[in-house]
Design an enzyme around this catalytic site. Structure first.
Site, short mmCIF file in Angstrom:
data_model
loop_
_atom_site.label_atom_id
_atom_site.label_comp_id
_atom_site.label_asym_id
_atom_site.label_seq_id
_atom_site.Cartn_x
_atom_site.Cartn_y
_atom_site.Cartn_z
N ASN A 107 0.61 4.30 -6.41
CA ASN A 107 2.42 4.25 -5.68
C ASN A 107 1.94 5.81 -5.38
O ASN A 107 1.52 6.49 -6.50
CB ASN A 107 3.17 3.38 -6.49
CG ASN A 107 2.97 2.40 -6.70
OD1 ASN A 107 3.26 1.93 -5.70
ND2 ASN A 107 4.16 1.71 -7.09
N HIS A 124 -3.10 7.38 -5.28
CA HIS A 124 -3.10 7.68 -3.86
C HIS A 124 -1.68 8.88 -3.24
O HIS A 124 -1.18 9.16 -2.49
CB HIS A 124 -2.49 7.30 -2.87
CG HIS A 124 -2.89 5.34 -2.69
ND1 HIS A 124 -2.73 4.36 -2.43
CD2 HIS A 124 -4.50 5.53 -2.72
CE1 HIS A 124 -4.16 3.51 -2.55
NE2 HIS A 124 -5.35 4.37 -2.71
C1 BJW Z 1 6.26 -7.78 -5.27
C2 BJW Z 1 7.54 -7.65 -4.72
C3 BJW Z 1 7.57 -7.49 -6.91
C4 BJW Z 1 6.38 -8.07 -3.10
N1 BJW Z 1 7.26 -7.69 -7.45
N2 BJW Z 1 4.89 -7.73 -5.84
C5 BJW Z 1 -13.50 -1.71 1.71
C6 BJW Z 1 -13.52 -2.47 2.48
C7 BJW Z 1 -12.61 -2.77 3.80
C8 BJW Z 1 -11.88 -0.92 4.93
C9 BJW Z 1 -12.89 -0.02 3.59
C10 BJW Z 1 -13.20 -0.44 2.21
N3 BJW Z 1 -12.99 0.60 1.22
C11 BJW Z 1 -12.24 1.51 2.63
C12 BJW Z 1 -11.91 0.48 3.08
C13 BJW Z 1 -11.04 1.53 4.07
C14 BJW Z 1 -9.66 2.11 3.35
C15 BJW Z 1 -9.22 0.17 3.42
O1 BJW Z 1 -9.50 -0.33 1.97
N4 BJW Z 1 -8.56 -0.73 4.64
C16 BJW Z 1 -8.56 -1.99 4.42
C17 BJW Z 1 -7.19 -1.55 4.74
C18 BJW Z 1 -9.48 -2.49 4.87
N5 BJW Z 1 -9.88 2.90 2.86
C19 BJW Z 1 -9.89 3.57 3.22
O2 BJW Z 1 -9.13 4.64 3.89
C20 BJW Z 1 -9.28 4.55 1.61
N6 BJW Z 1 -9.98 5.80 1.61
C21 BJW Z 1 -11.51 5.47 2.06
O3 BJW Z 1 -12.16 4.40 1.57
O4 BJW Z 1 -11.93 6.67 1.97
C22 BJW Z 1 -13.73 7.27 1.63
C23 BJW Z 1 -14.63 8.03 1.85
C24 BJW Z 1 -14.68 8.90 1.01
C25 BJW Z 1 -15.44 9.97 1.13
C26 BJW Z 1 -15.22 11.08 1.98
C27 BJW Z 1 -13.88 10.36 2.60
C28 BJW Z 1 -12.99 8.85 3.16
C29 BJW Z 1 -7.65 5.77 1.46
C30 BJW Z 1 -6.74 4.66 1.08
C31 BJW Z 1 -5.81 5.55 0.90
C32 BJW Z 1 -4.63 4.14 1.13
N7 BJW Z 1 -3.23 4.71 1.64
C33 BJW Z 1 -2.17 4.52 1.61
C34 BJW Z 1 -1.01 5.14 2.22
C35 BJW Z 1 -0.84 6.25 1.16
C36 BJW Z 1 0.63 7.08 1.41
C37 BJW Z 1 1.86 6.40 1.86
O5 BJW Z 1 2.37 5.67 1.00
O6 BJW Z 1 2.34 6.51 3.04
O7 BJW Z 1 -1.62 3.68 0.21
S1 BJW Z 1 -2.55 2.76 2.84
C38 BJW Z 1 -0.57 1.97 1.93
O8 BJW Z 1 -1.63 0.88 1.12
C39 BJW Z 1 -0.41 2.47 0.26
C40 BJW Z 1 -0.59 2.10 -0.76
O9 BJW Z 1 -1.17 1.94 -1.61
C41 BJW Z 1 -2.21 0.75 -0.22
C42 BJW Z 1 -1.31 -0.67 -1.18
O10 BJW Z 1 -0.51 -1.66 -0.74
P1 BJW Z 1 -0.01 -2.65 -1.52
O11 BJW Z 1 0.22 -1.17 -2.75
O12 BJW Z 1 -0.87 -3.29 -2.11
O13 BJW Z 1 1.20 -2.44 -1.28
P2 BJW Z 1 1.75 -3.97 -0.35
O14 BJW Z 1 3.15 -3.38 0.29
O15 BJW Z 1 0.34 -3.92 0.41
O16 BJW Z 1 1.65 -5.21 -0.84
C43 BJW Z 1 2.66 -5.18 -1.76
C44 BJW Z 1 2.43 -6.68 -2.60
O17 BJW Z 1 3.71 -6.79 -3.44
C45 BJW Z 1 2.71 -7.52 -2.19
O18 BJW Z 1 1.42 -8.27 -2.35
C46 BJW Z 1 3.77 -7.94 -2.47
O19 BJW Z 1 3.66 -9.86 -2.43
C47 BJW Z 1 3.65 -7.93 -3.63
N8 BJW Z 1 5.53 -7.80 -4.38
N9 BJW Z 1 7.64 -7.55 -4.19
C48 BJW Z 1 5.71 -8.22 -7.79
N10 BJW Z 1 9.33 -7.25 -6.62
#
Ligand code: BJW
Length: 245
Positions: A107, A124
């Protein structure tokens, strides 16, 4: 009327009680009960037409800097109005109770620190900070700057939020510390995250591979659910307080 008490399975209570090192990974679900929309829930109002995945990228910022900056301004306004909820407060209490405790968050809202957690690994970044898009240094935007996005006071380049976009590297120190903690954990809690964004999503699996007892707290299932030792279904704001009572 009182809500039904949450029954925590005995193995979870035992694991927490006997843990030497508790590690917690949090995602957007932890802040949902503070009024901050999760990343993959439907956007509202003005922003309903855009998918967050299409705004949180360097390419989006290059093509539409004004639109992306305004989206972050809207999200900052939600964060300014938000306060820690019972889930955040329970994690602050857990930090004080555990012999060793590491909180890793995806977060960007700073609510764990506001709740009282002293050591937070922000994977992040933080939405309330801005940095120069050219030189990377953290800067305070000039309050009299009317440009959107505001310009770097040192070099005139666009400012951007100090967050990690898709395709960008995570802060190396925080990621290394998070990976070391995951492989050292006795108990690993994965709370409110969809477990789909890497490298954060690998952390509970690293913990499993190193023998940790892994607990997921989430109302929905995720790719981690079939692998976790326990899946506590429900909102973090109800379940986390029951773990520290
Ligand atoms: C509740 C609830 C309640 C509801 N109680 N629960 C390997 C495989 C495939 C792809 C990749 C890989 N490695 C890297 C990648 C690419 C990519 C990636 O992962 N893509 C996937 C989509 C497949 N990753 C990246 O690009 C990362 N960088 C990287 O790997 O760089 C390599 C590199 C190395 C060296 C040089 C250059 C590059 C970077 C990832 C950055 C993510 N950024 C974001 C935005 C941040 C800024 C912003 O906020 O605007 O981060 S994206 C977004 O997703 C944000 C979040 O932190 C992140 C995760 O989301 P989160 O927190 O899980 O939220 P939700 O909405 O998905 O889920 C919410 C959950 O809560 C749900 O399950 C609900 O059920 C639950 N919930 N109410 C408890 N009350």
């Amino acid at each position: 009327m009182c809500a039904t008490p949450i029954a925590i399975p005995e193995p979870v209570i035992d694991a927490l009680r006997n843990a030497r090192h508790i590690v917690v990974l949090t995602g957007a679900g932890v802040s949902a009960e503070s009024g901050i929309p999760t990343f993959r829930e439907a956007q509202t109002g003005l922003w309903a037409q855009y998918r967050p995945e299409e705004l949180a990228t360097p390419e989006a910022f290059q093509r539409h800097p004004e639109r992306v900056w305004r989206w972050y301004e809207w999200r900052r306004s939600l964060v300014r109005q938000a306060a820690p909820n019972p889930g955040h407060l329970a994690l602050a209490r857990m930090e004080r109770l555990a012999p060793r405790f590491t909180l890793i968050t995806q977060n960007v809202d700073g609510l764990h620190q506001a709740a009282g957690n002293r050591h937070v690994l922000e994977l992040h970044g933080n939405i309330m900070r801005s940095r120069c898009s050219r030189e990377g240094r953290i800067v305070e935007p000039d309050p009299n700057d009317t440009h959107v996005p505001p310009r770097c006071p040192h070099c005139g380049a666009f400012l951007r939020p100090d967050v990690v976009w898709f395709g960008e590297a995570l802060p190396a120190d925080a990621l290394t510390a998070a990976q070391e903690a995951a492989t050292d954990a006795d108990v690993f809690l994965s709370v409110g995250t969809s477990t789909i964004v890497y490298p954060a999503a690998a952390l509970p699996f690293d913990a499993l591979a190193h023998g940790a007892f892994v607990v997921e707290i989430n109302p929905a299932t995720t790719p981690l659910t079939p692998h976790a030792h326990a899946a506590l279904r429900g909102p973090a704001g109800r379940i986390l307080p029951a773990l520290v009572d």
